[in-house]
Scaffold this motif. Structure first.
Motif, PDB file in Angstrom:
ATOM      1  N   ILE A  17      59.575  26.817  45.454  1.00  0.00           N
ATOM      2  CA  ILE A  17      60.938  26.536  44.988  1.00  0.00           C
ATOM      3  C   ILE A  17      61.965  27.194  45.898  1.00  0.00           C
ATOM      4  CG2 ILE A  17      62.596  26.965  43.128  1.00  0.00           C
ATOM      5  CD1 ILE A  17      60.248  26.682  41.158  1.00  0.00           C
ATOM      6  N   VAL A  18      61.758  28.482  46.189  1.00  0.00           N
ATOM      7  CA  VAL A  18      62.713  29.215  47.029  1.00  0.00           C
ATOM      8  C   VAL A  18      62.754  28.616  48.435  1.00  0.00           C
ATOM      9  CG1 VAL A  18      63.228  31.431  48.103  1.00  0.00           C
ATOM     10  CG2 VAL A  18      62.506  31.344  45.711  1.00  0.00           C
ATOM     11  N   ALA A  19      61.567  28.374  49.022  1.00  0.00           N
ATOM     12  CA  ALA A  19      61.515  27.823  50.378  1.00  0.00           C
ATOM     13  C   ALA A  19      62.162  26.445  50.437  1.00  0.00           C
ATOM     14  CB  ALA A  19      60.070  27.752  50.857  1.00  0.00           C
ATOM     15  N   SER A  20      61.953  25.645  49.414  1.00  0.00           N
ATOM     16  CA  SER A  20      62.522  24.291  49.392  1.00  0.00           C
ATOM     17  C   SER A  20      64.037  24.323  49.266  1.00  0.00           C
ATOM     18  CB  SER A  20      61.918  23.487  48.237  1.00  0.00           C
ATOM     19  OG  SER A  20      60.517  23.385  48.359  1.00  0.00           O
ATOM     20  N   LEU A  21      64.538  25.202  48.407  1.00  0.00           N
ATOM     21  CA  LEU A  21      65.993  25.350  48.270  1.00  0.00           C
ATOM     22  C   LEU A  21      66.622  25.785  49.587  1.00  0.00           C
ATOM     23  CD1 LEU A  21      66.241  27.093  44.775  1.00  0.00           C
ATOM     24  CD2 LEU A  21      67.174  24.846  45.352  1.00  0.00           C
ATOM     25  N   VAL A  22      66.029  26.811  50.213  1.00  0.00           N
ATOM     26  CA  VAL A  22      66.559  27.308  51.481  1.00  0.00           C
ATOM     27  C   VAL A  22      66.446  26.240  52.566  1.00  0.00           C
ATOM     28  CG1 VAL A  22      66.258  29.037  53.298  1.00  0.00           C
ATOM     29  CG2 VAL A  22      66.079  29.716  50.901  1.00  0.00           C
ATOM     30  N   ALA A  23      65.328  25.514  52.580  1.00  0.00           N
ATOM     31  CA  ALA A  23      65.141  24.461  53.577  1.00  0.00           C
ATOM     32  C   ALA A  23      66.206  23.379  53.449  1.00  0.00           C
ATOM     33  CB  ALA A  23      63.746  23.852  53.440  1.00  0.00           C
ATOM     34  N   GLY A  24      66.513  22.997  52.195  1.00  0.00           N
ATOM     35  CA  GLY A  24      67.570  22.013  51.985  1.00  0.00           C
ATOM     36  C   GLY A  24      68.919  22.520  52.445  1.00  0.00           C
ATOM     37  N   ALA A  28      71.035  20.887  55.667  1.00  0.00           N
ATOM     38  CA  ALA A  28      72.359  20.322  55.434  1.00  0.00           C
ATOM     39  C   ALA A  28      73.335  20.698  56.540  1.00  0.00           C
ATOM     40  CB  ALA A  28      72.898  20.796  54.082  1.00  0.00           C
ATOM     41  N   VAL A  29      73.092  21.821  57.203  1.00  0.00           N
ATOM     42  CA  VAL A  29      73.988  22.293  58.257  1.00  0.00           C
ATOM     43  C   VAL A  29      73.432  22.006  59.645  1.00  0.00           C
ATOM     44  CG1 VAL A  29      75.012  24.351  59.305  1.00  0.00           C
ATOM     45  CG2 VAL A  29      75.026  24.069  56.837  1.00  0.00           C
ATOM     46  N   SER A  30      72.138  22.269  59.846  1.00  0.00           N
ATOM     47  CA  SER A  30      71.554  22.176  61.185  1.00  0.00           C
ATOM     48  C   SER A  30      70.915  20.827  61.463  1.00  0.00           C
ATOM     49  CB  SER A  30      70.508  23.274  61.375  1.00  0.00           C
ATOM     50  OG  SER A  30      69.402  23.054  60.509  1.00  0.00           O
ATOM     51  N   PRO A  58      58.972  15.551  50.738  1.00  0.00           N
ATOM     52  CA  PRO A  58      60.293  16.158  50.504  1.00  0.00           C
ATOM     53  C   PRO A  58      61.205  16.067  51.718  1.00  0.00           C
ATOM     54  CG  PRO A  58      58.577  17.849  50.581  1.00  0.00           C
ATOM     55  CD  PRO A  58      57.887  16.522  50.514  1.00  0.00           C
ATOM     56  N   HIS A  59      60.606  16.067  52.922  1.00  0.00           N
ATOM     57  CA  HIS A  59      61.409  15.915  54.137  1.00  0.00           C
ATOM     58  C   HIS A  59      62.122  14.564  54.133  1.00  0.00           C
ATOM     59  CE1 HIS A  59      62.283  15.152  58.406  1.00  0.00           C
ATOM     60  NE2 HIS A  59      62.288  16.466  58.549  1.00  0.00           N
ATOM     61  N   LEU A  60      61.410  13.519  53.765  1.00  0.00           N
ATOM     62  CA  LEU A  60      62.003  12.188  53.721  1.00  0.00           C
ATOM     63  C   LEU A  60      63.142  12.125  52.710  1.00  0.00           C
ATOM     64  CD1 LEU A  60      62.010   9.124  54.386  1.00  0.00           C
ATOM     65  CD2 LEU A  60      60.310   8.844  52.560  1.00  0.00           C
ATOM     66  N   ILE A  61      62.931  12.679  51.525  1.00  0.00           N
ATOM     67  CA  ILE A  61      63.957  12.633  50.479  1.00  0.00           C
ATOM     68  C   ILE A  61      65.214  13.386  50.921  1.00  0.00           C
ATOM     69  CG2 ILE A  61      64.528  13.262  48.112  1.00  0.00           C
ATOM     70  CD1 ILE A  61      62.503  10.940  48.445  1.00  0.00           C
ATOM     71  N   GLY A  62      65.022  14.594  51.481  1.00  0.00           N
ATOM     72  CA  GLY A  62      66.166  15.373  51.948  1.00  0.00           C
ATOM     73  C   GLY A  62      66.906  14.678  53.081  1.00  0.00           C
ATOM     74  N   THR A  63      66.153  14.030  53.966  1.00  0.00           N
ATOM     75  CA  THR A  63      66.776  13.332  55.090  1.00  0.00           C
ATOM     76  C   THR A  63      67.569  12.126  54.620  1.00  0.00           C
ATOM     77  OG1 THR A  63      64.957  14.043  56.536  1.00  0.00           O
ATOM     78  CG2 THR A  63      66.339  12.257  57.332  1.00  0.00           C
ATOM     79  N   VAL A  64      67.013  11.368  53.674  1.00  0.00           N
ATOM     80  CA  VAL A  64      67.736  10.216  53.114  1.00  0.00           C
ATOM     81  C   VAL A  64      69.026  10.680  52.440  1.00  0.00           C
ATOM     82  CG1 VAL A  64      67.674   8.450  51.305  1.00  0.00           C
ATOM     83  CG2 VAL A  64      65.713   8.755  52.817  1.00  0.00           C
ATOM     84  N   GLY A 214      68.931  21.928  47.071  1.00  0.00           N
ATOM     85  CA  GLY A 214      69.400  22.745  48.187  1.00  0.00           C
ATOM     86  C   GLY A 214      70.297  21.974  49.133  1.00  0.00           C
ATOM     87  N   THR A 215      69.948  20.720  49.389  1.00  0.00           N
ATOM     88  CA  THR A 215      70.767  19.878  50.267  1.00  0.00           C
ATOM     89  C   THR A 215      72.142  19.629  49.663  1.00  0.00           C
ATOM     90  OG1 THR A 215      68.785  18.772  51.142  1.00  0.00           O
ATOM     91  CG2 THR A 215      70.899  17.645  51.437  1.00  0.00           C
ATOM     92  N   ALA A 216      72.173  19.335  48.355  1.00  0.00           N
ATOM     93  CA  ALA A 216      73.451  19.083  47.682  1.00  0.00           C
ATOM     94  C   ALA A 216      74.349  20.317  47.720  1.00  0.00           C
ATOM     95  CB  ALA A 216      73.202  18.660  46.237  1.00  0.00           C
TER      96      ALA A 216
END
Length: 251
Positions: A17-24, A28-30, A58-64, A214-216
């Motif tokens: 959960i923590v890694a996914s939030l931080v990854a998002g 979002a910035v980089s 999850p990479h695909l969802i965040g990228t979309v 995390g992305t939002a």
């Protein structure tokens, strides 16, 4: 090892959960970071080859999600020139991924994380400019690494820096290229490891939801943070994860 039960609130689930939030937040910035952070965490429970393939979801969802908010800023000419080469490279990398052993993938992934960390800490990645001729080559290489180990952001960034585009167009086009690579590599992953990936659906659901959150948050909050400090902190984290992956390869 791959038959993971529905996640309870244990340390591993919390780490995901923590890694996914931080990854998002980072992505979002980089424009990259989801595979870099999530893959080493998931590799604590499953083999590296399956971790790389599974994190593509999850990479695909965040990228979309990022693509939808940035789509108006895409540089279409750059996308064609860079994206086609990335798609070909992504397909080739995914095909090789299915034939490599875990130790080899650990070594490649760890070295890429260390390379990204050093490039960021020294500022080399932001200064390099090899000219437009390098762009298509970098697209193919970054796509290949994306398909092979799910980590392509550092090489893609270097390649896109060869083009004179606005920051908004840079991030939007980089996000779209990442989406193209996902489209090229995921069918290969699903064909070669589909049942194993399906067995991980509980933890992948948690990871995907956390990346989306995390992305939002990142699209609203992170632009207000001091960018230099933030990027250096992430580079140090990537270096630690890189050493961790290399250590796992020599055990």
């Amino acid at each position: 090892m791959t038959n993971m039960a529905a996640p309870g609130f244990d340390l591993f689930t919390l780490a995901v959960i923590v890694a996914s939030l931080v990854a998002g937040l980072i992505a979002a910035v980089s424009g990259f970071g989801i595979g870099s952070l999530l893959t080493p965490i998931l590799a604590l429970q499953v083999d590296t080859r399956l971790a790389i393939a599974s994190v593509s979801i999850p990479h695909l969802i965040g990228t979309v999600q990022r693509f939808w908010t940035m789509r108006s800023n895409i540089d279409r000419k750059l996308l064609v020139e860079f994206g086609v080469a990335s798609a070909v490279g992504g397909l080739a990398g995914a095909l090789l991924h299915s034939r490599m052993n875990n130790r080899g993938l650990n070594v490649i992934f760890g070295c890429l994380l260390l390379f990204t960390a050093v490039a960021e800490l020294t500022g080399w990645m932001r200064r390099v400019n090899w000219g437009r001729g390098f762009g298509a080559v970098a697209g193919a290489i970054s796509g290949f690494l994306g398909g092979l180990v799910g980590n392509q952001g550092s090489i893609r960034t270097a390649g896109l820096l060869a083009y004179e585009v606005s920051p908004a167009a840079f991030v939007a086009t980089a996000t779209t290229v990442a989406l193209i690579v996902d489209a090229a590599r995921m069918p290969v992953y699903l064909y070669s490891q589909g049942p194993e990936m399906l067995a991980l659906w509980p933890i992948l659901t948690v990871a995907t939801a956390s990346v989306a959150i995390g992305t939002a948050i990142g699209t609203r909050i992170l632009p207000t943070l001091r960018k230099t400090t933030f990027r250096r902190s992430i580079a140090i984290l990537l270096a630690v994860l890189g050493v961790f992956m290399l250590a796992g390869a020599v055990r």
